[in-house]
Design a protein around this motif. Structure first.
Motif, PDB file in Angstrom:
ATOM      1  N   MET A  40       0.832  -1.197   0.000  1.00 48.65           N
ATOM      2  CA  MET A  40       0.000   0.000   0.000  1.00 48.65           C
ATOM      3  C   MET A  40       0.868   1.248   0.000  1.00 48.65           C
ATOM      4  SD  MET A  40      -2.874  -1.181   2.788  1.00 48.65           S
ATOM      5  CE  MET A  40      -3.817  -2.696   2.574  1.00 48.65           C
ATOM      6  N   GLY A  41       0.235   2.352  -0.325  1.00 45.80           N
ATOM      7  CA  GLY A  41       0.984   3.607  -0.331  1.00 45.80           C
ATOM      8  C   GLY A  41       0.767   4.371  -1.610  1.00 45.80           C
ATOM      9  N   CYS A  42       1.830   4.825  -2.237  1.00 43.10           N
ATOM     10  CA  CYS A  42       1.691   5.600  -3.469  1.00 43.10           C
ATOM     11  C   CYS A  42       2.774   5.201  -4.464  1.00 43.10           C
ATOM     12  CB  CYS A  42       1.767   7.098  -3.168  1.00 43.10           C
ATOM     13  SG  CYS A  42       3.293   7.620  -2.384  1.00 43.10           S
TER      14      CYS A  42
ATOM     15  N   PRO B 201       5.634   6.628  -6.396  1.00 49.14           N
ATOM     16  CA  PRO B 201       6.464   7.842  -6.403  1.00 49.14           C
ATOM     17  C   PRO B 201       6.829   8.312  -7.805  1.00 49.14           C
ATOM     18  CG  PRO B 201       7.772   5.927  -5.775  1.00 49.14           C
ATOM     19  CD  PRO B 201       6.343   5.464  -5.824  1.00 49.14           C
ATOM     20  N   ASN B 202       6.659   7.450  -8.794  1.00 48.05           N
ATOM     21  CA  ASN B 202       6.996   7.823 -10.168  1.00 48.05           C
ATOM     22  C   ASN B 202       5.802   8.348 -10.959  1.00 48.05           C
ATOM     23  OD1 ASN B 202       9.772   7.012  -9.999  1.00 48.05           O
ATOM     24  ND2 ASN B 202       9.099   4.884 -10.132  1.00 48.05           N
ATOM     25  N   MET B 203       4.616   8.407 -10.336  1.00 45.08           N
ATOM     26  CA  MET B 203       3.418   8.805 -11.070  1.00 45.08           C
ATOM     27  C   MET B 203       3.574  10.180 -11.705  1.00 45.08           C
ATOM     28  SD  MET B 203       0.371   8.180 -12.133  1.00 45.08           S
ATOM     29  CE  MET B 203      -0.051   6.690 -11.229  1.00 45.08           C
ATOM     30  N   LYS B 204       4.097  11.130 -10.968  1.00 42.70           N
ATOM     31  CA  LYS B 204       4.229  12.498 -11.491  1.00 42.70           C
ATOM     32  C   LYS B 204       5.151  12.536 -12.706  1.00 42.70           C
ATOM     33  CE  LYS B 204       7.549  13.456  -7.755  1.00 42.70           C
ATOM     34  NZ  LYS B 204       7.278  12.174  -7.046  1.00 42.70           N
ATOM     35  N   TYR B 205       6.165  11.677 -12.722  1.00 39.18           N
ATOM     36  CA  TYR B 205       7.082  11.643 -13.869  1.00 39.18           C
ATOM     37  C   TYR B 205       6.427  10.952 -15.069  1.00 39.18           C
ATOM     38  CZ  TYR B 205      10.330  12.622 -10.047  1.00 39.18           C
ATOM     39  OH  TYR B 205      10.951  13.179  -8.947  1.00 39.18           O
ATOM     40  N   LYS B 206       5.682   9.896 -14.811  1.00 37.88           N
ATOM     41  CA  LYS B 206       4.976   9.194 -15.887  1.00 37.88           C
ATOM     42  C   LYS B 206       3.965  10.119 -16.551  1.00 37.88           C
ATOM     43  CE  LYS B 206       5.310   4.772 -13.399  1.00 37.88           C
ATOM     44  NZ  LYS B 206       4.527   3.745 -12.645  1.00 37.88           N
TER      45      LYS B 206
ATOM     46  N   HIS C 293      -7.363   8.109 -12.833  1.00 30.30           N
ATOM     47  CA  HIS C 293      -8.018   7.108 -11.982  1.00 30.30           C
ATOM     48  C   HIS C 293      -7.144   6.767 -10.777  1.00 30.30           C
ATOM     49  CE1 HIS C 293      -8.333   2.700 -11.021  1.00 30.30           C
ATOM     50  NE2 HIS C 293      -9.543   3.101 -10.719  1.00 30.30           N
ATOM     51  N   GLU C 294      -5.868   6.531 -11.016  1.00 35.19           N
ATOM     52  CA  GLU C 294      -4.944   6.253  -9.918  1.00 35.19           C
ATOM     53  C   GLU C 294      -4.870   7.437  -8.954  1.00 35.19           C
ATOM     54  OE1 GLU C 294      -1.903   3.533  -9.696  1.00 35.19           O
ATOM     55  OE2 GLU C 294      -3.889   2.671 -10.008  1.00 35.19           O
ATOM     56  N   ILE C 295      -4.775   8.626  -9.522  1.00 34.12           N
ATOM     57  CA  ILE C 295      -4.636   9.833  -8.709  1.00 34.12           C
ATOM     58  C   ILE C 295      -5.900  10.072  -7.886  1.00 34.12           C
ATOM     59  CG2 ILE C 295      -4.345  12.340  -8.829  1.00 34.12           C
ATOM     60  CD1 ILE C 295      -2.702  11.772 -11.462  1.00 34.12           C
ATOM     61  N   SER C 296      -7.065   9.687  -8.410  1.00 36.11           N
ATOM     62  CA  SER C 296      -8.312   9.879  -7.659  1.00 36.11           C
ATOM     63  C   SER C 296      -8.310   9.088  -6.357  1.00 36.11           C
ATOM     64  CB  SER C 296      -9.513   9.476  -8.516  1.00 36.11           C
ATOM     65  OG  SER C 296      -9.620   8.066  -8.645  1.00 36.11           O
ATOM     66  N   HIS C 297      -7.508   8.028  -6.300  1.00 41.11           N
ATOM     67  CA  HIS C 297      -7.365   7.239  -5.072  1.00 41.11           C
ATOM     68  C   HIS C 297      -6.204   7.741  -4.206  1.00 41.11           C
ATOM     69  CE1 HIS C 297     -10.329   4.064  -5.877  1.00 41.11           C
ATOM     70  NE2 HIS C 297      -9.944   4.105  -7.143  1.00 41.11           N
ATOM     71  N   ASN C 298      -5.666   8.910  -4.565  1.00 46.24           N
ATOM     72  CA  ASN C 298      -4.539   9.519  -3.824  1.00 46.24           C
ATOM     73  C   ASN C 298      -3.288   8.651  -3.867  1.00 46.24           C
ATOM     74  OD1 ASN C 298      -6.195  11.726  -2.986  1.00 46.24           O
ATOM     75  ND2 ASN C 298      -7.037  10.434  -1.357  1.00 46.24           N
ATOM     76  N   LEU C 299      -3.088   7.954  -4.993  1.00 49.97           N
ATOM     77  CA  LEU C 299      -1.971   7.029  -5.104  1.00 49.97           C
ATOM     78  C   LEU C 299      -0.721   7.666  -5.701  1.00 49.97           C
ATOM     79  CD1 LEU C 299      -3.932   3.860  -6.291  1.00 49.97           C
ATOM     80  CD2 LEU C 299      -3.090   4.380  -3.992  1.00 49.97           C
TER      81      LEU C 299
ATOM     82  N   PHE D 185       0.556  10.905  -4.344  1.00 51.19           N
ATOM     83  CA  PHE D 185       1.259  11.542  -3.226  1.00 51.19           C
ATOM     84  C   PHE D 185       0.799  11.025  -1.866  1.00 51.19           C
ATOM     85  CE2 PHE D 185       1.439  14.734  -6.661  1.00 51.19           C
ATOM     86  CZ  PHE D 185       2.814  14.906  -6.735  1.00 51.19           C
ATOM     87  N   GLY D 186      -0.166  10.119  -1.841  1.00 45.29           N
ATOM     88  CA  GLY D 186      -0.649   9.597  -0.578  1.00 45.29           C
ATOM     89  C   GLY D 186      -1.787  10.419  -0.002  1.00 45.29           C
TER      90      GLY D 186
END
Length: 330
Positions: free
Chosen positions: A37-39, A41-46, A89-95, A97-98
């Motif tokens: 669980m968590g986030c 960390p590479n989402m913002k770069y992707k 969709h991922e970001i809507s779950h706060n994935l 930055f947490g």
């Protein structure tokens, strides 16, 4: 195309959705799942890389013919934009930055929204979390086609049309069934999106904006990557309401195909969902699943047992209790 008529009603059940129960069982048996669980960390770069790819493509097609733009939009730009919707969709779950940085997630969602051409990130979150909490509910789950959709689009030809227009139905359905007040973040999402669209037109021309908008529309309709809309919850096997997909398109869709896994553990980012499946194989290996989103779309169109009605629906317990309550004066 044939004209076989699809089923004529939803599959009604009066049981709870299966994911909360399975989550409790898995957590009791495999407490180490918490480490996944968590986030991401590479989402913002992707997300930023995908946006840059679309900006380069906008520049390259700015003087192209409309035929070229439509082909490139469908085959390339639409895929990138659909990938961005799944990042949202991922970001809507706060994935990204947490849960401790909620606004950071919202602003990244607005950033990811830019190449789509239309504002949707904040509104999507508002309704999507209810899809998880009230899966199949007649009033709350906006992922389920409205009864008018299900009644109208029952033949092979009409199901084909419904797939083409799927983004329209996804956009309008919440406004008809469960409208909610507009929030300040939705207004910000809209203003920023309009400014971005104006900048695209001013710097590169209308053709570049058409490239973005057409890609968004087509890739959410009759397109291989849009097969996940149908594969996730349409009842291909009686009694099963969520299905995973384990094909290669997960590589460009943030593993949204791992959908049983995602509904069981929405706090696990997509990059870790394959690890979850490997960790607890006895819970997922025997569930019905899909291996081709193209095959899913084919089945939806041509199989008379599959259509907008092929969804499991449920009524909330409190409503059932009220319906079954006997008045005191009787």
């Amino acid at each position: 195309m044939g004209q076989g008529v699809s089923r004529t009603d939803y599959e009604w059940v009066y049981t709870d959705e299966p994911h909360a129960t399975r989550r409790k069982e898995i957590m009791a048996k495999y407490p180490q799942v918490k480490k996944l669980m968590g986030c991401d960390p590479n989402m913002k770069y992707k997300v930023t890389a995908l946006i840059l790819m679309q900006l380069i493509a906008c520049y390259l097609v700015k003087d192209s013919s409309f035929l070229t733009i439509f082909i490139v939009s469908y085959c390339f730009g639409g895929v990138i934009n659909h990938s961005l919707t799944l990042a949202i969709h991922e970001i809507s779950h706060n994935l990204a930055f947490g849960h401790s940085k909620l606004l950071w997630n919202r602003w990244l969602g607005i950033w990811a929204n830019l190449p789509l051409g239309i504002p949707m990130s904040i509104s999507f979150k508002k309704y999507h979390l209810e899809h998880h909490k009230y899966q199949g509910d007649v009033d709350k789950d906006m992922d389920v086609p409205h009864e008018l959709e299900a009644k109208l689009f029952t033949t092979t030809l009409l199901k084909f049309v419904w797939l083409l227009l799927q983004p329209v139905f996804y956009a309008l359905r919440p406004l008809v069934v469960n409208p909610k007040p507009v929030t300040l973040l939705e207004i910000a999402n809209t203003i920023i999106q309009v400014i971005f669209d104006i900048i695209i037109v001013y710097t590169m021309g209308w053709r570049s904006l058409i490239y973005l908008a057409f890609g968004t529309f087509t890739a959410m309709g009759l397109h291989p990557v849009a097969g996940h809309f149908i594969s996730e919850h349409y009842m291909f096997v009686k009694g099963y309401e969520t299905y995973s997909y384990y094909g290669r398109l997960n590589w460009i869709t943030f593993n949204v195909g791992y959908h049983n896994e995602h509904h069981d553990f929405p706090s696990i980012p997509g990059c870790n969902l394959p690890k979850l499946k490997e960790m607890v194989p006895e819970y997922y290996d025997n569930l019905p699943c899909h291996n081709s989103w193209c095959k899913v779309l084919w089945e939806f169109i041509f199989n008379p047992d599959i259509g907008p009605y092929a969804r499991i629906r449920r009524r909330r317990k409190e409503r059932l209790e009220n319906m079954n309550e006997t008045p005191k004066n009787e």
